[in-house]
Write a protein that holds these residues in place. Structure first.
Motif, PDB file in Angstrom:
ATOM      1  N   GLN A  43       0.846  -1.199   0.000  1.00  0.00           N
ATOM      2  CA  GLN A  43       0.000   0.000   0.000  1.00  0.00           C
ATOM      3  C   GLN A  43       0.878   1.245   0.000  1.00  0.00           C
ATOM      4  OE1 GLN A  43      -2.277  -1.588   3.486  1.00  0.00           O
ATOM      5  NE2 GLN A  43      -4.060  -1.157   2.222  1.00  0.00           N
ATOM      6  N   PRO A  44       1.183   1.761  -1.185  1.00  0.00           N
ATOM      7  CA  PRO A  44       2.112   2.887  -1.297  1.00  0.00           C
ATOM      8  C   PRO A  44       1.469   4.209  -0.899  1.00  0.00           C
ATOM      9  CG  PRO A  44       1.250   2.348  -3.444  1.00  0.00           C
ATOM     10  CD  PRO A  44       0.695   1.319  -2.492  1.00  0.00           C
ATOM     11  N   GLU A  45       2.336   5.190  -0.632  1.00  0.00           N
ATOM     12  CA  GLU A  45       1.851   6.516  -0.274  1.00  0.00           C
ATOM     13  C   GLU A  45       1.268   7.242  -1.478  1.00  0.00           C
ATOM     14  OE1 GLU A  45       4.680   5.167   0.798  1.00  0.00           O
ATOM     15  OE2 GLU A  45       4.031   4.928   2.873  1.00  0.00           O
ATOM     16  N   GLN A  46       1.759   6.908  -2.687  1.00  0.00           N
ATOM     17  CA  GLN A  46       1.224   7.490  -3.915  1.00  0.00           C
ATOM     18  C   GLN A  46       1.111   6.406  -4.970  1.00  0.00           C
ATOM     19  OE1 GLN A  46       3.890  10.514  -5.316  1.00  0.00           O
ATOM     20  NE2 GLN A  46       5.694   9.246  -5.183  1.00  0.00           N
ATOM     21  N   TRP A  47       0.303   6.700  -6.020  1.00  0.00           N
ATOM     22  CA  TRP A  47      -0.050   5.660  -6.994  1.00  0.00           C
ATOM     23  C   TRP A  47       1.156   5.073  -7.703  1.00  0.00           C
ATOM     24  CZ3 TRP A  47      -0.653   5.995 -12.664  1.00  0.00           C
ATOM     25  CH2 TRP A  47      -1.139   4.803 -13.202  1.00  0.00           C
ATOM     26  N   GLY A  48       2.088   5.889  -8.142  1.00  0.00           N
ATOM     27  CA  GLY A  48       3.250   5.336  -8.822  1.00  0.00           C
ATOM     28  C   GLY A  48       3.932   6.358  -9.708  1.00  0.00           C
ATOM     29  N   GLN A  49       5.211   6.579  -9.443  1.00  0.00           N
ATOM     30  CA  GLN A  49       5.957   7.560 -10.218  1.00  0.00           C
ATOM     31  C   GLN A  49       6.525   6.928 -11.481  1.00  0.00           C
ATOM     32  OE1 GLN A  49       8.708   7.945  -6.800  1.00  0.00           O
ATOM     33  NE2 GLN A  49      10.338   7.804  -8.321  1.00  0.00           N
ATOM     34  N   PRO A  50       6.506   7.626 -12.617  1.00  0.00           N
ATOM     35  CA  PRO A  50       7.113   7.102 -13.836  1.00  0.00           C
ATOM     36  C   PRO A  50       8.605   6.841 -13.623  1.00  0.00           C
ATOM     37  CG  PRO A  50       5.757   9.012 -14.313  1.00  0.00           C
ATOM     38  CD  PRO A  50       5.894   8.944 -12.820  1.00  0.00           C
ATOM     39  N   LEU A  51       9.123   5.790 -14.259  1.00  0.00           N
ATOM     40  CA  LEU A  51      10.524   5.422 -14.093  1.00  0.00           C
ATOM     41  C   LEU A  51      11.146   5.202 -15.468  1.00  0.00           C
ATOM     42  CD1 LEU A  51      12.473   4.685 -11.656  1.00  0.00           C
ATOM     43  CD2 LEU A  51      12.063   2.329 -12.326  1.00  0.00           C
ATOM     44  N   PRO A  52      11.590   6.267 -16.158  1.00  0.00           N
ATOM     45  CA  PRO A  52      12.185   6.110 -17.488  1.00  0.00           C
ATOM     46  C   PRO A  52      13.405   5.202 -17.444  1.00  0.00           C
ATOM     47  CG  PRO A  52      11.719   8.414 -17.007  1.00  0.00           C
ATOM     48  CD  PRO A  52      11.549   7.662 -15.721  1.00  0.00           C
ATOM     49  N   LEU A  53      13.486   4.263 -18.398  1.00  0.00           N
ATOM     50  CA  LEU A  53      14.607   3.325 -18.435  1.00  0.00           C
ATOM     51  C   LEU A  53      15.451   3.463 -19.690  1.00  0.00           C
ATOM     52  CD1 LEU A  53      13.061   0.041 -16.993  1.00  0.00           C
ATOM     53  CD2 LEU A  53      14.440   1.753 -15.842  1.00  0.00           C
ATOM     54  N   GLY A  54      15.167   4.434 -20.548  1.00  0.00           N
ATOM     55  CA  GLY A  54      16.005   4.634 -21.722  1.00  0.00           C
ATOM     56  C   GLY A  54      15.702   3.652 -22.839  1.00  0.00           C
ATOM     57  N   GLU A  55      16.358   3.838 -23.966  1.00  0.00           N
ATOM     58  CA  GLU A  55      16.140   3.010 -25.155  1.00  0.00           C
ATOM     59  C   GLU A  55      17.283   2.027 -25.352  1.00  0.00           C
ATOM     60  OE1 GLU A  55      13.466   2.959 -27.001  1.00  0.00           O
ATOM     61  OE2 GLU A  55      12.544   4.489 -25.733  1.00  0.00           O
ATOM     62  N   TYR A  56      16.943   0.886 -25.895  1.00  0.00           N
ATOM     63  CA  TYR A  56      17.970  -0.079 -26.280  1.00  0.00           C
ATOM     64  C   TYR A  56      18.593   0.331 -27.610  1.00  0.00           C
ATOM     65  CZ  TYR A  56      18.126  -4.056 -23.130  1.00  0.00           C
ATOM     66  OH  TYR A  56      18.383  -4.884 -22.069  1.00  0.00           O
ATOM     67  N   ALA A  57      19.910   0.173 -27.690  1.00  0.00           N
ATOM     68  CA  ALA A  57      20.584   0.396 -28.967  1.00  0.00           C
ATOM     69  C   ALA A  57      20.228  -0.740 -29.924  1.00  0.00           C
ATOM     70  CB  ALA A  57      22.099   0.454 -28.757  1.00  0.00           C
ATOM     71  N   GLU A  58      20.272  -0.463 -31.214  1.00  0.00           N
ATOM     72  CA  GLU A  58      19.893  -1.461 -32.216  1.00  0.00           C
ATOM     73  C   GLU A  58      20.768  -2.701 -32.128  1.00  0.00           C
ATOM     74  OE1 GLU A  58      17.950  -3.571 -34.860  1.00  0.00           O
ATOM     75  OE2 GLU A  58      17.261  -1.639 -34.072  1.00  0.00           O
TER      76      GLU A  58
END
Length: 374
Positions: A81-96
């Motif tokens: 039961q978190p204090e807030q719904w959920g913060q976005p967590l950018p993980l970047g792009e994979y190289a080709e």
């Protein structure tokens, strides 16, 4: 170049933050819903996670649910039961070049053709019960355990899963009661908000054909899927829910494909989601038919405790958006070991070698990510 370096530094920081939460034994869940680009991170900084032993106790509850195949004192339903719904967590792009390496690894994979004695003995027990017509369907699963390699990072595996399995629900979570679990699952058990809800019947398995969905499905796969769809239809109708259906149609699941039927419906009371989940779980996709008898047979004869494998997992919110998925294609990280889980639906017509090979291919869903992340 400076902007790209800042993005990479931010991504590394995010990944380290997840691994730090595990070391600090702080409850959290990070997950990515199919169709979304950015995962969400939930943490519970204060208080203990809530422990439940009956799915009906989820009625009116809000939080991240980790539910086992069978709830018990040693394996309860856990609610973060978190204090807030959920913060976005950018993980970047994979190289080709990383994506190409992943595709090449899939093409070179080999599978153990010879099953273990333990699996063969269980298969014989299950198939005898099916051929004597005690059951219409049973699901036989197994786990594969390997040692944790130096440099292993749960967050790095999570990142790889998000980038490579775009059609699956990806999660990584930890609580002191469950330990660390991670998965990449294609199967919704309950999703929706307000007046629009859905679930799916997912069964039958084939590999992709040059990356594309197969269009020809044999009788065994179709019958297996129909058992699941018929069960869900009956359960919903028994509760006064009249769904609309589409399918069955082939759907992606990592490097595999399943047959899928979608059910959409409305609910009179969103505060009784736990009671609805009790009606649905476990579906014949992870258990068998008749349900209660198959459930008991699996507990008595499968030879190990599934724990949270083939339970369900995800965000529950009667007043907002709910996304709960069956916990398939998953692994448990504990005491320097990685435990991978996979299973397959058995009918009276099932053959040992075919079913073993299906579990081998399903286990690769997570194993290839571990290899990729090192």
């Amino acid at each position: 170049m400076l902007l790209q370096k800042k993005m990479i530094d931010k991504e590394i920081s995010n990944l380290k933050a997840i691994d730090t939460l595990i070391r600090q034994e702080q409850p959290f869940a990070v997950y990515r819903i199919p169709g979304e680009d950015t995962p969400r991170l939930l943490t519970q900084a204060s208080g203990s996670v809530r422990l439940l032993y009956d799915l009906k106790d989820l009625d009116g509850a809000r939080g991240f649910v980790i539910a086992p195949f069978r709830a018990s004192e040693s394996c309860p339903i856990v609610l973060i039961q978190p204090e807030q719904w959920g913060q976005p967590l950018p993980l970047g792009e994979y190289a080709e070049e990383e994506l190409e390496a992943f595709r090449l690894r899939q093409g070179r994979e080999t599978f153990s053709e010879a099953c273990t004695e333990e699996y063969e003995a269980c298969f014989r027990t299950f198939i005898e019960a099916l051929r004597s017509k005690q059951f219409d369907k049973l699901v036989l699963s197994r786990k594969s355990v390997i040692g944790q390699c130096p440099g292993f990072s749960p967050s790095a595996v999570f990142r790889a899963a998000c980038k490579h399995y775009i059609h699956s629900y990806i999660y990584l979570c930890y609580t002191p009661r469950t330990g660390v679990w991670m998965g990449s699952t294609p199967e919704i058990i309950l999703s929706g908000e307000k007046n629009e809800w859905s679930t799916v019947a997912l069964a039958g398995t084939q590999p992709l054909q040059d990356g594309r969905l197969p269009q020809e499905w044999g009788e065994k796969n179709r019958q297996e899927q129909d058992y699941v769809a018929s069960y869900i239809r009956r359960q919903l109708l028994s509760s006064g829910i009249h769904p609309t259906e589409s399918g069955p149609y082939p759907a992606y699941a990592g490097a595999l494909s399943h047959l899928k039927t979608s059910f959409r419906f409305t609910l009179k009371d969103n505060n009784r989601l736990g009671s609805l989940l009790e009606l649905l779980h476990p579906t014949p996709a992870v258990c068998g038919l008749p349900k209660e008898e198959a459930y008991r047979f699996i507990l008595d004869n499968e030879g190990y405790d599934r724990r949270y494998y083939s339970g369900f997992i995800g965000w529950l919110d009667p007043d907002g958006k709910t996304d709960l998925y069956v916990n398939l294609r998953c692994m448990h990280i504990e005491n320097g070991q990685l435990s991978f889980y996979a299973g397959g639906g058995l009918l009276a017509s099932s053959e040992l070698n075919d079913e073993w090979l299906e579990t081998e291919k399903k286990l690769q869903t997570m194993k290839r990510l571990v290899s990729m992340s090192l």
